[in-house]
Design a protein around this motif. Structure first.
Motif: not given
Lengths: 240, 240
Positions: B25, B27-28, B71, B96, B99-100, B102-103
């Motif tokens: 994915t 994300q991975q 990331v 996503f 979300q990155l 937000n992280q």
């Protein structure tokens, strides 16, 4: 000295990390957790010259702990090991679990089903170690088959073949430690995010204890009553 | 000596890795790619004693290269650096990307918008390095604003502040190298999966060249005409 976090609090941490505010995804956390376990294996059992004759057996449970094991197996393959995965009850929770299996197929990592004889991979001279990724912090007894039989067998070989437990030694009560006899005694325990109370029941003279899963900031650790761990450089594990 | 892989082939590799058969994915892969860039930063620019006065500036583009940068910023924070992210055009491709962001909020990493003055973070004595995560292997000219102005500014400071380019030096043609004047000259290039032809245009006496993104098996590399890289132990980068 470290503070352990109960199964209840561990569930809250997990929920908050993957909640709308923080926004981590399961895929991200699992990738980092699995990587950290593979790093612990590499540190404790460095590749030997006769590595081609040896394998690492990963026993994967039906939930997220099993998923961490599947990711760990892929990284171990990349690190030069020969992982073999025993995955008797495959998770169907999300499509992602099927993808983790596809990834292992792609890497040529054998995956044994419930009906296959996984015990041929329990070999004192050929099994580098067994990664116990069966149950994690959400385990609640009683244990069901085939896992009770599997753990009985693992508890028979753990004097001859080192076991690396992911987060919690499978079969142990997360908060209270060993509750069955026999039970497994891991040679390595990799606590994820923060140790659970059961880790106070390991024999520290025989078990190497690591923390892994390096993905929370200091303030978050403090909020849950513990101090962050002093990981070195880019390490994803820290020996406690 | 290494074989470079064209932008066309790089797109095919990416597609196959995330296709139904292999099942990786985004994300991975992004988690591992971003981690590898953070590891390269750590290796080239180790933490100094006066680290609290210093920062790493990450300039994130609108696509996946920008995601790698987000990331990377999170891991740099975990490694003890003070990352600041400039993210002028936020991707809305998938949830996503939100979300990155937000992280990073969760980790207290500042994220500057287009209207904020990012150039205050271009400071010879305070900026450890700039992570150039603007464009990757799918970049096609002509470049649009605000990125052409941003890259003009970066090409003015690259003699004073080291630039770490993710996969491709932004603004360079992926296959043909620098096509504009001025253009940036990175101090570090982290090729992901396999170098692209533009990496043959770096000045090897001035630029440290790494490969990162350790996620393919040997057979897959061979299928695309290159040899896998001899990463050491659990390293996610290798200096070429």
């Amino acid at each position: 000295m470290f503070k352990a976090v109960t199964s209840k609090l561990a569930a809250e941490i997990d929920q908050e990390l993957m909640g709308p505010k923080v926004g981590f995804t399961l895929q991200q956390l699992m990738e980092l957790a699995g990587f950290s376990v593979a790093q612990a294996v590499t540190r404790e059992f460095p590749l030997q010259n006769n590595n081609e004759d040896k394998h690492v057996l990963i026993v994967a449970g039906p939930g997220n702990n099993g998923g961490d094991g599947l990711v760990c197996a892929r990284h171990l393959k990349l690190f030069g090991y020969n992982p073999v995965v025993f995955y008797p009850k495959r998770s169907k929770r999300t499509e992602f679990y099927g993808q983790l299996v596809n990834q292992l197929d792609f890497f040529g990592v054998p995956i044994l089903s419930e009906e296959q004889d996984w015990t041929v991979y329990l070999n004192k001279s050929k099994t580098v170690c067994i990664v116990d990724a069966i149950f994690g912090f959400s385990f609640k007894p009683p244990m069901r088959e085939p896992f009770s039989s599997i753990l009985d067998q693992l508890s028979e070989v753990d004097k001859d073949i080192p076991i690396v437990s992911v987060d919690v030694p499978s079969g142990w009560d997360v908060d209270n430690g060993p509750i069955t006899s026999p039970h497994i005694n891991p040679t390595v325990l990799v606590s994820l995010t923060v140790p659970k109370p059961c880790s106070n029941h390991i024999d520290k003279s025989k078990t190497a204890h690591y923390v892994g899963g390096r993905f929370i900031p200091k303030e978050f650790a403090n909020k849950y009553g513990f101090e962050p761990f002093n990981y070195v450089s880019t390490d994803q594990i820290l020996k406690l």
